[in-house]
Design an enzyme around this catalytic site. Structure first.
Site, short mmCIF file in Angstrom:
data_model
loop_
_atom_site.label_atom_id
_atom_site.label_comp_id
_atom_site.label_asym_id
_atom_site.label_seq_id
_atom_site.Cartn_x
_atom_site.Cartn_y
_atom_site.Cartn_z
N GLU A 239 0.90 -0.74 -0.02
CA GLU A 239 0.08 0.09 0.14
C GLU A 239 0.57 0.99 -0.56
O GLU A 239 0.30 2.61 0.38
CB GLU A 239 -1.19 -0.06 1.32
CG GLU A 239 -1.58 -1.52 1.41
CD GLU A 239 -2.63 -1.03 2.70
OE1 GLU A 239 -4.37 -1.31 2.36
OE2 GLU A 239 -2.50 -1.03 3.17
N ASP B 187 -8.86 -9.14 4.03
CA ASP B 187 -8.81 -7.96 4.71
C ASP B 187 -9.21 -8.17 5.84
O ASP B 187 -10.52 -7.29 5.61
CB ASP B 187 -8.12 -6.40 4.11
CG ASP B 187 -7.91 -5.52 4.49
OD1 ASP B 187 -7.42 -5.87 6.00
OD2 ASP B 187 -8.00 -4.33 4.35
N GLU C 126 -12.88 -2.80 11.41
CA GLU C 126 -13.27 -1.54 10.43
C GLU C 126 -14.22 -2.11 9.41
O GLU C 126 -14.60 -0.75 8.77
CB GLU C 126 -12.13 -2.17 10.17
CG GLU C 126 -11.46 -0.95 8.92
CD GLU C 126 -9.78 -1.21 8.20
OE1 GLU C 126 -9.32 -1.26 6.74
OE2 GLU C 126 -9.04 -2.44 8.43
#
Length: 842
Positions: free
Chosen positions: A301, A380, A408
């Site tokens: 990332e 993820d 998240e």
């Protein structure tokens, strides 16, 4: 005078009964029938007088806990003697106990951090293999007392794995990435915080669930953490946590030798870079002599790493390992390495393959103090993923599982999702390496492949909110994480009920209700977000909170669903797809390769199928989507109903806080339901057999009302607004008060009136709902002050929400009016108003 004393006592009881969540499960509340515990010793002997010692802490904790739970004040003596005339609770290490009192038979059974607890003999014995183990034993004893467990017992309790860490994604400016409970307790304005009181309290919480390490800063690290001032500050944090046996660790920015040190390179094979890291490590250990080690995110990332210089990931990890080796430190090197610019037009491209592709050829090339930290699934932290195939790929490398306590992708602590069942499913999954039993939990312990290290890392992200995580019920996840890192054989329900008793007390209705709610919460959330293994259909390009399935596809991030007008799902087969199924051991690969043997809850993870594909249930994929989303949203309404039934059984402060969250979740679950079902109905062109999708008989669309000072607004994504035009209304200007009126065409009766609106960042619009000029209710668009996250700057699935006014008498033909006053950029947006007969969910 007697009346005054009575009044004082009543006020005092109410005062002490009020709770804000700060004490979490360490409330040490009085237990019923405390008098049944007849053999409580009369003193506490803590076999260490050093105040930074976990054994000394254990003595203080026992004194505090017994006073609260049993109402007995015991003196703490730090000078143990062989002869004692009084019954005592003796807490200390095995070595110290043996020197004073002689051998005890169980000493040889103790492993590092383990403890022996006995309540059977003359004294209560709490003996740790080390000081940390003794403190764990003290918390275990208090947990038993706090649940009114007075049974006599003796046992040794050892950890399943040596590494039991939490990761904090705190930034130096005080913000927390994916944190939903306020700012950081560790950092302020670029530096380590001066006040460490909250840090010590957090360490105490973690020690009580047997966590032994904390990475205090974000994996997306900042090199200025290594400044002289901050290194000194890290020493202050470590000092605050040391009495609880918690060791501090930090995340590192790989390019720090260049960014902070002024070197022209950060190549891990460059001697000057190696020397720079060795030097900075020495400085850190000078201030934090028991630092547990480093966490490194590299070449993922956009983060720098060894691949920048065509070096291997092992080259990078081993550079840090060399710097730490003489200090006994550990490098946790994240396996979350992938290209976030992959081409969606490439049918065989797959982000899920990345971890194995990057690490498979490095197995055995990492130094012994390197542990590869693997996210539980290949993507993820989704609502459902298979276990990462990397767990069975790395046979000669120590590994740890990365779990996420902070929600998240799972509702940001504004949706109740009890995560222990999800984690248990992964931990208990058998990878069948070499056709031998190879459960994930036995791989990460180091046991299956005979590795020296291993364990768990949980991303927690507590903040300054009194509830620690921004939600009282979300704390069950932190408690469960700690318990499962120590003993993954424990049941989700058993852990949960221990937590409920310690947090809310002994009322059976409370126990049964919260148990029912929590165990239903993950299936409910999966149903109304993304099922059949399609992932959580949130907006991956923005806040990871509300619905936006289209955002998953046609971008470089690789969380694709491959949805088009006729079909959906990732083909991860070896035969036709990305070959991801082939990364598993042969027995597992064969199962996932075959659509007939792939479980339906992972169907769309491994297979690309038509919407009319028939599931094992007999339903088509698309009808399952419709039914599941309606069932999930209905379950969310039930969660609210169940919690509401506990009024008067839980203190007002916590009851009202949770009621607000459950009310919000109930409304947002309907947003999810409508958004996802409408999106796939439009995309596939296949209607819902039950006729529900797009047909909302109880609603008046805001754009169909008579507007004054309001105008229509096309919402994007379209499915975040109700009605055939997918529009909402906003005030004509940011200073104009708007009104929307309509005649009620429903039969006269008693209704719950719900208004769906959008609550944006950047303003706090005010609203008024009236019937025939009689005010029914008012509210403000101020959820950014009440939720753990700021929903959105836009009218979308993140900002969509609802307010409900219950039991309103309405006559047919009445005039309903919504008046909106804008504030800032929030132009009092409204989607629709529903007239719901009591008991109807809309």
């Amino acid at each position: 005078m007697m009346d005054f004393l009575l009044l004082f006592c009543i006020v005092f009881v109410k005062f002490v009964a009020a709770e804000d969540g700060h004490r979490a499960w360490l409330r040490y509340a009085p237990v019923p029938d405390a008098s049944r515990y007849r053999y409580l010793p009369s003193s506490i002997i803590a076999l260490n007088s050093t105040k930074s010692s976990p054994v000394y802490t254990a003595g203080q904790e026992l004194q505090q806990g017994i006073k609260g739970i049993l109402g007995k004040q015991l003196l703490v003596n730090t000078n143990g003697t062989r002869k004692t005339d009084t019954l005592a609770i003796i807490v200390g290490t095995a070595d110290t106990y043996t020197k004073i009192y002689g051998d005890f038979d169980e000493a040889g059974d103790l492993e590092e951090d383990g403890f022996y607890l006995s309540t059977e003999g003359r004294n209560v014995l709490i003996i740790g293999s080390n000081e940390r183990g003794a403190l764990y034993g003290a918390f275990e004893y208090l947990s038993r007392l706090g649940q009114a467990n007075f049974e006599e017992d003796s046992y040794v309790d050892n950890p399943h794995a040596p590494i039991r860490w939490v990761n904090q994604w705190d930034n130096l400016d005080g913000s927390i990435e994916r944190g939903y409970a306020g700012p950081s307790i560790f950092f302020r304005n670029g530096f380590v915080a001066d006040n460490v009181t909250r840090v010590a309290e957090y360490a105490r919480l973690l020690a009580s669930i047997r966590i032994n390490g904390v990475i205090v800063n974000n994996v997306n690290a900042n090199s200025s953490l290594l400044s002289t001032r901050n290194i000194e500050g890290l020493g202050r944090l470590a000092d605050a946590m040391r009495p609880y046996g918690i060791q501090l660790g930090i995340s590192l920015l790989f390019s720090s030798p260049r960014d902070l040190g002024g070197l022209p390179t950060f190549d891990p094979l460059e001697p000057t870079v190696d020397a720079w890291w060795a030097n900075i490590t020495e400085k850190l250990y000078a201030h934090v002599p028991d630092m547990v080690g480093y966490l490194v995110k590299a070449n993922s990332e956009g983060q720098p790493g060894p691949l920048t210089y065509n070096r291997t990931l092992a080259d990078g990890a081993n550079m840090f390992a060399r710097a730490l080796e003489s200090h006994g430190g550990v490098v946790m090197f994240r396996a979350f390495v992938y290209d976030n610019h992959i081409n969606p037009a490439n049918w065989t491209a797959d982000r899920a393959n990345a971890a194995v592709d990057f690490f498979k050829d490095l197995d055995g090339k990492f130094d012994e103090n390197v542990v590869v930290q693997i996210k539980y699934g290949p993507i993820d932290f989704q609502v459902r993923e298979p276990a990462s195939p990397l767990f069975s790929t790395l046979r000669n490398t120590s590994t740890a599982i990365e779990l996420q306590v902070t929600q998240e992708y799972l509702g940001h602590q504004d949706h109740l999702v009890y995560l222990a069942p999800l984690w248990k499913e992964i931990l208990d999954f058998d990878m069948k390496a070499d056709n031998r039993p190879s459960k994930v939990k036995d791989i990460i312990s180091g046991g299956r492949f005979r590795r020296p290290l291993g364990g768990s890392a949980g991303v927690v992200n507590v903040g300054t909110n009194t509830t620690w995580l921004g939600s009282h019920l979300a704390m069950s996840n932190l408690y469960a994480y700690g318990k499962l890192t120590w003993d993954p054989s424990l049941s989700s329900e058993g852990i949960l009920q221990d937590w409920i008793r310690l947090t809310f007390g002994f009322d059976k209705t409370v126990l049964d209700t919260i148990t029912s709610m929590s165990l239903a919460s993950w299936p409910a959330y999966e149903n109304y977000t993304g099922n059949l293994g399609v992932q959580t259909l949130t907006d991956i390009l923005y806040t990871h909170f509300g619905p936006n399935p289209a955002s998953q596809d046609n971008n470089g991030w690789g969380q694709w669903t491959r949805a088009d007008h006729t079909s959906i799902g990732m083909d991860r087969t070896v035969k036709n797809g990305t070959r991801n199924a082939g990364q598993y051991s042969p027995a597992i690969a064969q199962q996932f390769e075959n659509i007939e043997t792939t479980p339906d809850n992972l169907l769309l993870w491994f297979h690309h199928v038509s919407y009319t594909h028939i599931l094992k249930s007999g339903k088509t994929v698309i009808q399952h989507f419709y039914d599941a989303h309606y069932a999930g949203a209905s379950a969310a309404q039930s969660l609210l109903t169940q919690w509401s039934s506990l009024r008067g059984k839980i203190d007002t402060e916590r009851f009202e806080d949770v009621l607000f969250k459950q009310t919000y979740q109930a409304g947002h679950a309907l947003v999810w339901r409508d958004s996802i079902t409408q999106f796939y109905c439009n995309l596939s062109g296949i209607p819902d057999e039950a006729g529900r999708v797009g047909n909302h008989t109880h609603r008046i669309e805001a754009e169909d009302m008579t507007l004054s000072g309001y105008k229509t607004y096309a919402v994007s994504p379209f499915h975040a607004a109700s009605g055939p035009t997918h529009s909402a209304i906003v005030t004509s200007t940011n200073t104009t008060t708007g009104t929307a009126t309509a005649n009620v065409t429903f039969v006269s009766g008693l209704y719950d009136i719900a208004v769906n609106y959008y609550d944006l960042i950047g303003g706090r619009a005010s609203y008024e709902l009236s019937i025939n000029n009689r005010t029914i209710g008012t509210w403000k668009g101020d959820l950014e002050d009440k939720l753990g996250h700021a929903p959105s700057r836009f009218l979308d699935g993140h900002s969509a929400t609802r307010v409900t006014f219950r039991n309103v008498t309405v006559a047919k033909g009445s005039t309903v009016r919504i008046m909106g006053r804008p504030d800032g950029v929030e132009a009092a947006p409204v989607d629709y108003v529903s007239f719901l007969p009591v008991g109807v969910w809309d």
